[in-house]
Design a protein around this motif. Structure first.
Motif, PDB file in Angstrom:
ATOM      1  N   ARG A 127       0.946  -1.221   0.018  1.00 14.78           N
ATOM      2  CA  ARG A 127       0.239  -0.006   0.089  1.00 14.78           C
ATOM      3  C   ARG A 127       0.816   1.349  -0.063  1.00 14.78           C
ATOM      4  N   ASN A 128       2.085   1.339   0.806  1.00 12.30           N
ATOM      5  CA  ASN A 128       2.745   2.584   0.735  1.00 12.30           C
ATOM      6  C   ASN A 128       3.896   2.494  -0.550  1.00 12.30           C
ATOM      7  N   GLY A 129       3.877   1.885  -1.237  1.00 11.33           N
ATOM      8  CA  GLY A 129       4.507   1.811  -2.472  1.00 11.33           C
ATOM      9  C   GLY A 129       6.330   1.396  -2.149  1.00 11.33           C
ATOM     10  N   GLU A 130       6.355   0.642  -1.099  1.00 16.35           N
ATOM     11  CA  GLU A 130       7.969   0.150  -0.789  1.00 16.35           C
ATOM     12  C   GLU A 130       8.437  -0.347  -1.791  1.00 16.35           C
ATOM     13  N   SER A 131       9.909  -0.124  -2.013  1.00 19.16           N
ATOM     14  CA  SER A 131      10.793  -0.937  -2.863  1.00 19.16           C
ATOM     15  C   SER A 131      11.332  -1.970  -2.385  1.00 19.16           C
ATOM     16  N   ARG A 132      11.239  -2.093  -1.224  1.00 18.08           N
ATOM     17  CA  ARG A 132      12.246  -3.491  -0.705  1.00 18.08           C
ATOM     18  C   ARG A 132      11.175  -3.931   0.862  1.00 18.08           C
ATOM     19  N   SER A 133      11.363  -5.131   1.413  1.00 20.87           N
ATOM     20  CA  SER A 133      10.985  -5.442   2.583  1.00 20.87           C
ATOM     21  C   SER A 133      11.809  -6.361   2.901  1.00 20.87           C
ATOM     22  N   GLY A 134      11.487  -7.452   3.816  1.00 16.86           N
ATOM     23  CA  GLY A 134      12.566  -8.351   4.119  1.00 16.86           C
ATOM     24  C   GLY A 134      12.061  -8.800   5.621  1.00 16.86           C
ATOM     25  N   ILE A 135      13.065  -9.468   6.339  1.00 14.68           N
ATOM     26  CA  ILE A 135      12.959 -10.021   7.567  1.00 14.68           C
ATOM     27  C   ILE A 135      14.022  -9.289   8.401  1.00 14.68           C
ATOM     28  N   THR A 136      13.721  -9.384  10.048  1.00 17.93           N
ATOM     29  CA  THR A 136      14.405  -8.805  10.784  1.00 17.93           C
ATOM     30  C   THR A 136      14.276  -9.721  12.261  1.00 17.93           C
ATOM     31  N   ILE A 137      15.548 -10.402  12.386  1.00 17.89           N
ATOM     32  CA  ILE A 137      15.741 -11.303  13.555  1.00 17.89           C
ATOM     33  C   ILE A 137      16.253 -10.455  14.854  1.00 17.89           C
ATOM     34  N   HIS A 138      15.421 -10.495  15.951  1.00 19.86           N
ATOM     35  CA  HIS A 138      15.995  -9.603  16.945  1.00 19.86           C
ATOM     36  C   HIS A 138      15.530 -10.186  18.378  1.00 19.86           C
ATOM     37  N   TYR A 139      16.516  -9.875  19.350  1.00 17.32           N
ATOM     38  CA  TYR A 139      16.044 -10.243  20.895  1.00 17.32           C
ATOM     39  C   TYR A 139      14.755  -9.766  21.224  1.00 17.32           C
ATOM     40  N   VAL A 140      14.306 -10.007  22.152  1.00 13.05           N
ATOM     41  CA  VAL A 140      12.689  -9.994  22.700  1.00 13.05           C
ATOM     42  C   VAL A 140      12.979  -8.950  23.900  1.00 13.05           C
ATOM     43  N   ASN A 141      12.478  -7.950  24.049  1.00  7.85           N
ATOM     44  CA  ASN A 141      12.295  -7.002  25.099  1.00  7.85           C
ATOM     45  C   ASN A 141      10.787  -6.834  25.665  1.00  7.85           C
ATOM     46  N   GLU A 142      10.436  -5.792  26.431  1.00  7.08           N
ATOM     47  CA  GLU A 142       9.052  -5.936  26.767  1.00  7.08           C
ATOM     48  C   GLU A 142       8.013  -5.223  25.884  1.00  7.08           C
ATOM     49  N   HIS A 143       8.607  -4.656  24.747  1.00 13.48           N
ATOM     50  CA  HIS A 143       7.993  -3.710  23.621  1.00 13.48           C
ATOM     51  C   HIS A 143       7.889  -4.645  22.400  1.00 13.48           C
ATOM     52  N   TYR A 144       6.883  -4.631  21.804  1.00  9.59           N
ATOM     53  CA  TYR A 144       6.906  -5.351  20.531  1.00  9.59           C
ATOM     54  C   TYR A 144       7.815  -4.633  19.369  1.00  9.59           C
ATOM     55  N   ASP A 145       8.569  -5.702  18.963  1.00 11.30           N
ATOM     56  CA  ASP A 145       9.485  -5.496  18.052  1.00 11.30           C
ATOM     57  C   ASP A 145      10.682  -4.554  18.062  1.00 11.30           C
ATOM     58  N   GLU A 146      10.944  -4.223  19.460  1.00  8.65           N
ATOM     59  CA  GLU A 146      11.844  -3.223  19.674  1.00  8.65           C
ATOM     60  C   GLU A 146      13.272  -3.614  20.304  1.00  8.65           C
ATOM     61  N   GLY A 147      13.314  -5.028  20.389  1.00 12.08           N
ATOM     62  CA  GLY A 147      14.500  -5.609  21.009  1.00 12.08           C
ATOM     63  C   GLY A 147      15.495  -5.451  19.805  1.00 12.08           C
ATOM     64  N   GLU A 148      16.907  -5.516  20.506  1.00  7.01           N
ATOM     65  CA  GLU A 148      18.096  -5.521  19.892  1.00  7.01           C
ATOM     66  C   GLU A 148      18.218  -6.323  18.584  1.00  7.01           C
ATOM     67  N   ILE A 149      18.378  -5.486  17.346  1.00 11.16           N
ATOM     68  CA  ILE A 149      18.477  -6.341  16.078  1.00 11.16           C
ATOM     69  C   ILE A 149      19.730  -6.985  15.966  1.00 11.16           C
ATOM     70  N   ILE A 150      19.613  -8.557  15.435  1.00 12.50           N
ATOM     71  CA  ILE A 150      20.524  -9.386  15.436  1.00 12.50           C
ATOM     72  C   ILE A 150      21.088  -9.476  14.045  1.00 12.50           C
ATOM     73  N   PHE A 151      19.907  -9.499  12.970  1.00 13.73           N
ATOM     74  CA  PHE A 151      20.163  -9.806  11.584  1.00 13.73           C
ATOM     75  C   PHE A 151      19.057  -9.371  10.832  1.00 13.73           C
ATOM     76  N   GLN A 152      19.260  -8.851   9.774  1.00 10.33           N
ATOM     77  CA  GLN A 152      18.265  -8.442   8.628  1.00 10.33           C
ATOM     78  C   GLN A 152      18.689  -8.718   7.147  1.00 10.33           C
ATOM     79  N   ALA A 153      17.874  -9.345   6.602  1.00 13.23           N
ATOM     80  CA  ALA A 153      17.921  -9.544   5.135  1.00 13.23           C
ATOM     81  C   ALA A 153      16.628  -8.834   4.152  1.00 13.23           C
ATOM     82  N   GLN A 154      17.091  -8.455   2.992  1.00 13.19           N
ATOM     83  CA  GLN A 154      15.869  -7.865   2.336  1.00 13.19           C
ATOM     84  C   GLN A 154      15.785  -8.565   1.077  1.00 13.19           C
ATOM     85  N   CYS A 155      14.519  -8.158   0.595  1.00 11.09           N
ATOM     86  CA  CYS A 155      13.976  -8.495  -0.972  1.00 11.09           C
ATOM     87  C   CYS A 155      13.497  -7.293  -1.653  1.00 11.09           C
ATOM     88  N   GLU A 156      13.599  -7.203  -2.972  1.00 14.74           N
ATOM     89  CA  GLU A 156      13.095  -6.259  -3.577  1.00 14.74           C
ATOM     90  C   GLU A 156      11.258  -6.492  -3.744  1.00 14.74           C
TER      91      GLU A 156
END
Length: 189
Positions: A127-156
């Motif tokens: 919907r937002n017309g992004e040119s890339r997306s991907g995955i984020t693997i991260h440690y978990v803290n007490e907030h949704y999706d805010e823990g320290e990022i370990i790894f990211q990979a992207q796709c077009e």
């Protein structure tokens, strides 16, 4: 041998991929699957792959120590969230400090937070017309999706891609990278 417990709320394709990856490993074993959804596909996958599955209630998860005790009694060393939709309570984070890993189907910090999961993420990306997306693997803290990022990979993301097409590309990244990143993090600890 390090024991991991996988939390999943849905079909369990990532859980199955992780289980198969570590099958026969001399260093890591998936010893338990936990789900908050009594009709989740991950239940059948666990049975088929000979991994015990436990269904738990919101009360047992966030209002008591029942789930933490279950994990501790199982000898769990690491907790892996593979399509698990509830916010992890503080008692679980305290019991497994720096040993809870999540995968998110977007490049955080974009498209993260409450309500941003699965198809909702892919629809927002398109919907937002992004040119890339991907995955984020991260440690978990007490907030949704805010823990320290370990790894990211992207796709077009092509202008012609649908949310389903983006989901397929993201799933391929998940299956390729998630088990390896888990293994690396566990073995270096």
């Amino acid at each position: 041998m390090k024991k991991i417990a996988i939390f999943a709320s849905g079909s369990g394709s990532n859980a199955e991929n992780i289980i198969r990856y570590f099958k026969g490993s001399g260093s890591v074993e998936v010893s338990l699957i936990l789900t908050n959804n009594p009709s989740a596909g991950v239940i059948e996958r666990g049975k088929r792959l000979d991994v015990p599955v436990v269904v738990f209630s919101r009360n047992n998860f966030s209002q008591s120590d029942a789930v933490v005790r279950l994990l501790q009694n199982n000898g769990t060393d690491w907790v892996i969230l593979a399509g698990f939709l509830w916010l992890v309570p503080e008692n679980l984070i305290r019991a497994f400090p720096g040993r809870i890993i999540n995968i998110h189907p977007a490049l955080l910090p974009e498209y993260g937070g409450k309500g941003m999961w699965g198809h909702h993420v892919h629809e927002a990306v398109v919907r937002n017309g992004e040119s890339r997306s991907g995955i984020t693997i991260h440690y978990v803290n007490e907030h949704y999706d805010e823990g320290e990022i370990i790894f990211q990979a992207q796709c077009e993301v092509l202008p012609t891609d649908t949310a389903d097409a983006v989901a397929q590309k993201v799933h391929e990244l998940e299956y390729r990278h998630f088990p390896e990143v888990i293994e690396t993090e566990i073995l270096k600890s």
